[in-house]
Design a protein around this motif. Structure first.
Motif, PDB file in Angstrom:
ATOM      1  N   GLU A 109       0.736  -1.128   0.177  1.00  0.00           N
ATOM      2  CA  GLU A 109       0.110   0.128  -0.020  1.00  0.00           C
ATOM      3  C   GLU A 109       0.850   1.465  -0.003  1.00  0.00           C
ATOM      4  O   GLU A 109       0.659   2.375  -0.746  1.00  0.00           O
ATOM      5  CB  GLU A 109      -0.969   0.043   1.300  1.00  0.00           C
ATOM      6  CG  GLU A 109      -2.087  -1.199   1.241  1.00  0.00           C
ATOM      7  CD  GLU A 109      -2.830  -0.881   2.263  1.00  0.00           C
ATOM      8  OE1 GLU A 109      -2.718  -0.269   3.236  1.00  0.00           O
ATOM      9  OE2 GLU A 109      -3.792  -2.053   2.549  1.00  0.00           O
ATOM     10  N   SER A 110       1.914   1.360   0.877  1.00  0.00           N
ATOM     11  CA  SER A 110       2.840   2.292   0.897  1.00  0.00           C
ATOM     12  C   SER A 110       3.484   2.680  -0.506  1.00  0.00           C
ATOM     13  O   SER A 110       3.707   3.835  -0.774  1.00  0.00           O
ATOM     14  CB  SER A 110       3.862   2.122   1.764  1.00  0.00           C
ATOM     15  OG  SER A 110       4.906   3.210   1.849  1.00  0.00           O
ATOM     16  N   ALA A 111       4.004   1.461  -1.219  1.00  0.00           N
ATOM     17  CA  ALA A 111       4.496   1.614  -2.446  1.00  0.00           C
ATOM     18  C   ALA A 111       3.535   2.246  -3.470  1.00  0.00           C
ATOM     19  O   ALA A 111       3.927   2.858  -4.190  1.00  0.00           O
ATOM     20  CB  ALA A 111       5.152   0.249  -2.795  1.00  0.00           C
ATOM     21  N   ASP A 112       2.298   1.459  -3.404  1.00  0.00           N
ATOM     22  CA  ASP A 112       1.094   2.140  -4.291  1.00  0.00           C
ATOM     23  C   ASP A 112       1.022   3.653  -3.940  1.00  0.00           C
ATOM     24  O   ASP A 112       0.957   4.432  -5.044  1.00  0.00           O
ATOM     25  CB  ASP A 112       0.067   1.442  -3.923  1.00  0.00           C
ATOM     26  CG  ASP A 112      -0.928   1.653  -5.140  1.00  0.00           C
ATOM     27  OD1 ASP A 112      -0.739   1.874  -6.185  1.00  0.00           O
ATOM     28  OD2 ASP A 112      -2.380   1.748  -4.899  1.00  0.00           O
ATOM     29  N   ILE A 113       0.895   4.307  -2.885  1.00  0.00           N
ATOM     30  CA  ILE A 113       0.744   5.630  -2.726  1.00  0.00           C
ATOM     31  C   ILE A 113       2.081   6.344  -3.242  1.00  0.00           C
ATOM     32  O   ILE A 113       1.956   7.511  -3.732  1.00  0.00           O
ATOM     33  CB  ILE A 113       0.516   5.791  -1.032  1.00  0.00           C
ATOM     34  CG1 ILE A 113      -0.734   5.322  -0.589  1.00  0.00           C
ATOM     35  CG2 ILE A 113       0.705   7.304  -0.916  1.00  0.00           C
ATOM     36  CD1 ILE A 113      -0.857   5.258   0.775  1.00  0.00           C
ATOM     37  N   GLU A 114       3.072   5.952  -2.948  1.00  0.00           N
ATOM     38  CA  GLU A 114       4.462   6.583  -3.359  1.00  0.00           C
ATOM     39  C   GLU A 114       4.289   6.584  -4.915  1.00  0.00           C
ATOM     40  O   GLU A 114       4.761   7.501  -5.703  1.00  0.00           O
ATOM     41  CB  GLU A 114       5.612   5.684  -2.885  1.00  0.00           C
ATOM     42  CG  GLU A 114       6.912   6.357  -3.206  1.00  0.00           C
ATOM     43  CD  GLU A 114       8.060   5.698  -2.492  1.00  0.00           C
ATOM     44  OE1 GLU A 114       9.255   5.930  -2.876  1.00  0.00           O
ATOM     45  OE2 GLU A 114       7.835   4.920  -1.389  1.00  0.00           O
ATOM     46  N   LEU A 115       3.847   5.519  -5.635  1.00  0.00           N
ATOM     47  CA  LEU A 115       3.694   5.874  -6.956  1.00  0.00           C
ATOM     48  C   LEU A 115       2.895   6.803  -7.304  1.00  0.00           C
ATOM     49  O   LEU A 115       3.031   7.661  -8.607  1.00  0.00           O
ATOM     50  CB  LEU A 115       3.189   4.431  -7.554  1.00  0.00           C
ATOM     51  CG  LEU A 115       3.322   4.458  -9.252  1.00  0.00           C
ATOM     52  CD1 LEU A 115       4.119   4.784  -9.977  1.00  0.00           C
ATOM     53  CD2 LEU A 115       2.824   2.953  -9.629  1.00  0.00           C
ATOM     54  N   LEU A 116       1.655   7.078  -6.657  1.00  0.00           N
ATOM     55  CA  LEU A 116       0.570   8.126  -7.074  1.00  0.00           C
ATOM     56  C   LEU A 116       1.302   9.343  -6.788  1.00  0.00           C
ATOM     57  O   LEU A 116       0.897  10.119  -7.669  1.00  0.00           O
ATOM     58  CB  LEU A 116      -0.358   7.744  -6.233  1.00  0.00           C
ATOM     59  CG  LEU A 116      -1.655   6.670  -6.317  1.00  0.00           C
ATOM     60  CD1 LEU A 116      -2.650   6.632  -5.442  1.00  0.00           C
ATOM     61  CD2 LEU A 116      -2.115   6.601  -7.764  1.00  0.00           C
ATOM     62  N   SER A 117       1.978   9.536  -5.890  1.00  0.00           N
ATOM     63  CA  SER A 117       2.694  10.644  -5.649  1.00  0.00           C
ATOM     64  C   SER A 117       3.782  11.040  -6.667  1.00  0.00           C
ATOM     65  O   SER A 117       3.591  12.143  -6.879  1.00  0.00           O
ATOM     66  CB  SER A 117       3.308  10.603  -4.119  1.00  0.00           C
ATOM     67  OG  SER A 117       4.217  11.911  -3.914  1.00  0.00           O
ATOM     68  N   ALA A 118       4.359  10.021  -7.263  1.00  0.00           N
ATOM     69  CA  ALA A 118       5.326  10.215  -8.132  1.00  0.00           C
ATOM     70  C   ALA A 118       4.731  10.704  -9.571  1.00  0.00           C
ATOM     71  O   ALA A 118       5.220  11.561 -10.255  1.00  0.00           O
ATOM     72  CB  ALA A 118       6.360   9.149  -8.343  1.00  0.00           C
ATOM     73  N   ASP A 119       3.676   9.934  -9.944  1.00  0.00           N
ATOM     74  CA  ASP A 119       2.754  10.549 -10.876  1.00  0.00           C
ATOM     75  C   ASP A 119       2.355  11.824 -10.853  1.00  0.00           C
ATOM     76  O   ASP A 119       2.262  12.513 -11.983  1.00  0.00           O
ATOM     77  CB  ASP A 119       1.672   9.374 -11.029  1.00  0.00           C
ATOM     78  CG  ASP A 119       2.253   7.901 -11.609  1.00  0.00           C
ATOM     79  OD1 ASP A 119       3.089   7.994 -12.219  1.00  0.00           O
ATOM     80  OD2 ASP A 119       1.264   6.982 -11.411  1.00  0.00           O
ATOM     81  N   ALA A 120       1.885  12.120  -9.678  1.00  0.00           N
ATOM     82  CA  ALA A 120       1.314  13.606  -9.511  1.00  0.00           C
ATOM     83  C   ALA A 120       2.496  14.608  -9.739  1.00  0.00           C
ATOM     84  O   ALA A 120       2.040  15.718 -10.282  1.00  0.00           O
ATOM     85  CB  ALA A 120       0.466  13.636  -8.146  1.00  0.00           C
ATOM     86  N   GLU A 121       3.543  14.224  -9.214  1.00  0.00           N
ATOM     87  CA  GLU A 121       4.714  15.182  -9.653  1.00  0.00           C
ATOM     88  C   GLU A 121       4.998  15.337 -10.818  1.00  0.00           C
ATOM     89  O   GLU A 121       5.180  16.237 -11.422  1.00  0.00           O
ATOM     90  CB  GLU A 121       5.714  14.752  -8.572  1.00  0.00           C
ATOM     91  CG  GLU A 121       6.979  15.732  -8.619  1.00  0.00           C
ATOM     92  CD  GLU A 121       8.022  15.401  -7.455  1.00  0.00           C
ATOM     93  OE1 GLU A 121       9.069  15.742  -7.767  1.00  0.00           O
ATOM     94  OE2 GLU A 121       7.845  14.513  -6.623  1.00  0.00           O
ATOM     95  N   LEU A 122       5.055  14.120 -11.709  1.00  0.00           N
ATOM     96  CA  LEU A 122       5.527  14.047 -12.968  1.00  0.00           C
ATOM     97  C   LEU A 122       4.459  14.880 -13.993  1.00  0.00           C
ATOM     98  O   LEU A 122       4.484  15.645 -14.724  1.00  0.00           O
ATOM     99  CB  LEU A 122       5.354  12.684 -13.397  1.00  0.00           C
ATOM    100  CG  LEU A 122       5.533  12.642 -14.944  1.00  0.00           C
ATOM    101  CD1 LEU A 122       6.951  12.945 -15.607  1.00  0.00           C
ATOM    102  CD2 LEU A 122       5.378  10.973 -15.513  1.00  0.00           C
ATOM    103  N   GLU A 123       2.849  14.886 -13.247  1.00  0.00           N
ATOM    104  CA  GLU A 123       1.878  15.572 -13.880  1.00  0.00           C
ATOM    105  C   GLU A 123       2.007  16.983 -13.669  1.00  0.00           C
ATOM    106  O   GLU A 123       1.619  18.059 -14.554  1.00  0.00           O
ATOM    107  CB  GLU A 123       0.461  15.161 -13.204  1.00  0.00           C
ATOM    108  CG  GLU A 123      -0.522  15.886 -13.904  1.00  0.00           C
ATOM    109  CD  GLU A 123      -0.933  15.415 -15.593  1.00  0.00           C
ATOM    110  OE1 GLU A 123      -1.710  16.107 -15.989  1.00  0.00           O
ATOM    111  OE2 GLU A 123      -0.223  14.240 -15.970  1.00  0.00           O
TER     112      GLU A 123
END
Length: 396
Positions: free
Chosen positions: A185-199
């Motif tokens: 779950e933590s890795a999933d949230i970290e990926l979402l955060s990285a995607d948001a930063e890329l956006e």
């Protein structure tokens, strides 16, 4: 000595001759006067008497005061206040990136029309993309660990059921599975955060408008505090006008306004007073008024210079007279009406609206009456005037 005596004698003789000539002319005039007959004298007296008689006959005409007049009529009257101002956008948005980065591209120029969702500019995505890749890898690893922990739990459950292990060991494996799931779950949230930063490396238009000033260039490092550009909502614009102190009391909300701009000669735009600021500017000594204007065709752009006319008063079929015909007295506004035989009579009138040039009369005079506009001296009731001009409404 002999020569001096000769000059003196000549000078004395010259004076004697001059005296005799003057004396002779005097005697000649005296004789001519005495020679006049009684008929001649009577003739002279008759001419003088005739002149006096003619003067007495023309005296009444000379007493009539020359005046310029105006014929009262009913007209449609509108008082417009000319003012100047500047076109401004109803909404001005400062466009900024939400993260630090280096400008990679700018896709529009100043003045371009932009629609909601258009990509205005981008940052270098390399660092943000690395974070996304790392988060994806971490998530994939955590998923594998979770699956392995679940398989292990299934094996230990079977062993526990046949009595191969104690319950404490089974509970230990269950905790390992729960830990693996939390890491996933933590890795999933970290990926979402990285995607948001890329956006966030993309700067999109939040609404339709026109791109204003561009404050950065490609290759420049920016932070969230740096403005990249300004977006103006041009569908709804307003005109900011400055009203001088003496005209403040003429302004009210919803007054109709017409305006023009140099960029569109012959075009007339309409609006209404939307807001009146409560404070007078210290330097200019003017009151700021905002006029909302519909701009569906996007003809009006922020920064344009505008000439506006605010309709401060409007009357239909009103009695309108020149303001200079009125005199303000303790009793009220007074004017003079020209009656029969060009005789004056004063009249107190009720004023509905006054401007520098014209005044709207509520009552006190009637249509087609002749009133005095301009006179070289003070007028009085019963005075006879000489009307030299009668102006008509709409005339020169």
């Amino acid at each position: 000595m002999k020569r001096s005596k000769t000059i003196l004698i000549g000078f004395i003789l010259l004076w004697v001759v001059v005296f005799l000539v003057l004396w002779g002319r005097t005697m000649f005039k005296k004789g001519s006067t005495e020679a006049k007959t009684p008929t001649d004298i009577a003739s002279v007296d008759g001419v003088e008497g005739k002149k006096e008689k003619d003067a007495s006959i023309s005296q009444p005409d000379q007493d009539a005061v020359p005046v310029r007049c105006y014929r009262v009529s009913r007209i449609d009257f509108k008082d417009d206040l000319p003012v100047m101002g500047t076109i401004k956008a109803a909404v001005e948005i400062n466009l900024k990136f939400e993260i630090n980065g280096v400008i990679e591209s700018i896709n529009f120029r100043e003045g371009d029309l932009i629609y909601k969702g258009d990509l205005i500019a981008t940052l270098d995505k390399k660092d943000a993309q690395l974070k996304v890749n790392y988060a994806e890898s971490k998530l994939a690893t955590s998923k594998v660990q979770t699956q392995a922990a679940k398989k292990k739990l299934e094996i230990f459950k079977s062993l526990y059921e046949i009595g191969g292990i104690i319950k404490a060991k089974l509970e230990e494996i269950e905790l390992e599975v729960k830990s693996a799931e939390l890491q996933q779950e933590s890795a999933d949230i970290e990926l979402l955060s990285a995607d948001a930063e890329l956006e966030k490396t993309n700067l999109f238009a939040p609404r339709d408008g026109v791109l204003g000033s561009k404050d950065v260039e490609v290759g420049e490092f920016v932070t969230p505090n740096d403005k990249t550009a300004t977006l103006y909502d041009t569908e709804n614009v307003f005109v900011e006008l400055g009203i001088v102190e003496k005209d403040i009391d003429k302004i009210a909300l919803d007054q109709r306004v017409t305006l023009s701009v140099d960029a569109h000669q012959g075009e007339v735009f309409t609006g209404a007073v939307d807001n009146v600021f409560p404070v007078i500017e210290g330097k200019s000594r003017t009151l700021t008024v905002k006029v909302s204007v519909d701009n569906q065709d996007v003809f009006l752009l922020p920064g344009m210079f505008a000439r506006a006319m605010i309709t401060v008063a409007e009357f239909t079929d009103a009695l309108v007279i020149p303001s200079m015909s009125l005199n303000r007295t303790d009793e009220g506004y007074k004017l003079f009406v020209v009656g029969d035989n060009d005789t004056l009579s004063s009249r107190i009138v009720q004023v509905a609206y006054v401007t520098t040039d014209y005044t709207v009369i509520e009552f006190g005079i009637y249509e087609d009456e002749i009133i005095v506009v301009d006179t070289p001296q003070e007028l009085k009731d019963g005075m006879t005037v000489n009307v030299i001009e009668v102006q008509e409404a709409g005339g020169e």
